[in-house]
Design an enzyme around this catalytic site. Structure first.
Site, PDB file in Angstrom:
ATOM      1  N   HIS A 237       0.806  -1.219   0.000  1.00 55.77           N
ATOM      2  CA  HIS A 237       0.000   0.000   0.000  1.00 55.77           C
ATOM      3  C   HIS A 237       0.837   1.266   0.000  1.00 55.77           C
ATOM      4  O   HIS A 237       1.887   1.348   0.608  1.00 55.77           O
ATOM      5  CB  HIS A 237      -0.998   0.002   1.166  1.00 55.77           C
ATOM      6  CG  HIS A 237      -0.393  -0.176   2.522  1.00 55.77           C
ATOM      7  ND1 HIS A 237      -1.144  -0.467   3.620  1.00 55.77           N
ATOM      8  CD2 HIS A 237       0.881  -0.113   2.956  1.00 55.77           C
ATOM      9  CE1 HIS A 237      -0.371  -0.554   4.679  1.00 55.77           C
ATOM     10  NE2 HIS A 237       0.858  -0.351   4.300  1.00 55.77           N
ATOM     11  N   ASN A 238       0.339   2.248  -0.766  1.00 55.73           N
ATOM     12  CA  ASN A 238       0.917   3.590  -0.846  1.00 55.73           C
ATOM     13  C   ASN A 238       2.295   3.643  -1.495  1.00 55.73           C
ATOM     14  O   ASN A 238       2.990   4.661  -1.422  1.00 55.73           O
ATOM     15  CB  ASN A 238       0.976   4.250   0.532  1.00 55.73           C
ATOM     16  CG  ASN A 238      -0.403   4.558   1.081  1.00 55.73           C
ATOM     17  OD1 ASN A 238      -0.980   3.738   1.814  1.00 55.73           O
ATOM     18  ND2 ASN A 238      -0.942   5.704   0.733  1.00 55.73           N
TER      19      ASN A 238
END
Length: 259
Positions: A237-238
């Site tokens: 994620h991210n």
């Protein structure tokens, strides 16, 4: 059958030797047979020059010790790719249409010339751009956006609200927008952190088979334009992947990394 001179013209090369010989196909330097055109791009394959059965070879410079016709091109690998297309053509793409077994939400927005294969699912509010191909068994979640000329091979999952850019290619088994691995310790248990962000795959990206790209906790996990991702890669994620990056098989990239 195509003369070597004609092949050289098509791939922006210069013939050294007999340009009238006939070429019937392309092959690697070890597998080539009479009638084949091969190439030399990596110096470690030079020993095969003396033994290859190919009728002609694409090289970056004139190898005077090679007793075969040559095509000179400063980028032999790229020239060979062009020769492959000359003989094999592009992969056949299905024509526009929606298979009767596909499940399409009433509020989905499909361009008139898309292809949606058997048992594919397109959820509410999802959109698929012009000339894009969504093969059998794919799942497009709610409000997903697929750009123009995209190609999704069978059994690709694109979770809700994620975006796939123009001309992107996604191979089978890949999951885009799975939950990021986010938990917080609460006494003796772990509480799941909601993953409410999205994934944006920009234009001209190719993603291999069985890749997982996690949605952001908040904001966006982004794969930059022109990047190429091999099979069995995990992107957490991210993560922010820049433009024209190459990520080879079995790489794992930890959350919030910037490449």
């Amino acid at each position: 059958k195509v003369t070597l001179e004609a092949v050289a013209k098509a791939i922006d090369g210069t013939v050294v030797g007999d340009g009238s010989i006939e070429i019937t196909g392309v092959a690697g330097i070890r597998e080539a047979r009479e009638g084949d055109l091969t190439f030399l791009a990596n110096p470690r394959y030079e020993p095969y020059l003396e033994h290859t059965q190919a009728s002609a070879i694409i090289v970056a410079e004139n190898h005077k010790n090679v007793r075969k016709p040559l095509i000179q091109n400063p980028n032999p690998y790229l020239a060979f790719l062009k020769a492959m297309r000359l003989f094999a053509g592009d992969v056949e793409r299905p024509g526009p249409g929606i298979h009767p077994s596909a499940v399409i939400a009433e509020t989905a927005d499909l361009a008139c010339d898309v292809y949606i294969g058997p048992n594919a699912v397109v959820e509410a509010g999802a959109s698929v751009g012009a000339r894009s191909i969504v093969h059998a068994g794919c799942y497009l979640g709610a409000r997903v956006k697929i750009g123009e000329d995209a190609l999704l091979y069978p059994n690709v999952t694109v979770r809700e609200e994620c975006e796939i850019g123009n001309r992107a290619i996604i191979h089978s088994g890949t999951v885009i927008g799975s939950d990021g691995f986010g938990f917080v310790r609460d006494g003796e248990v772990y509480r799941k952190i909601p993953q409410v962000g999205i994934v944006v795959v920009e234009e001209d990206v190719e993603v291999g088979a069985n890749v997982t790209i996690d949605r952001a906790t908040t904001g966006t996990t982004r794969i930059g334009a022109g990047s190429k991702i091999d099979n069995l890669v995990q992107i957490a994620h991210n993560v922010q992947v820049g433009k024209n990056c190459i990520i080879v098989a079995q790489v794992g990239i930890s959350g919030s990394t910037v490449l």
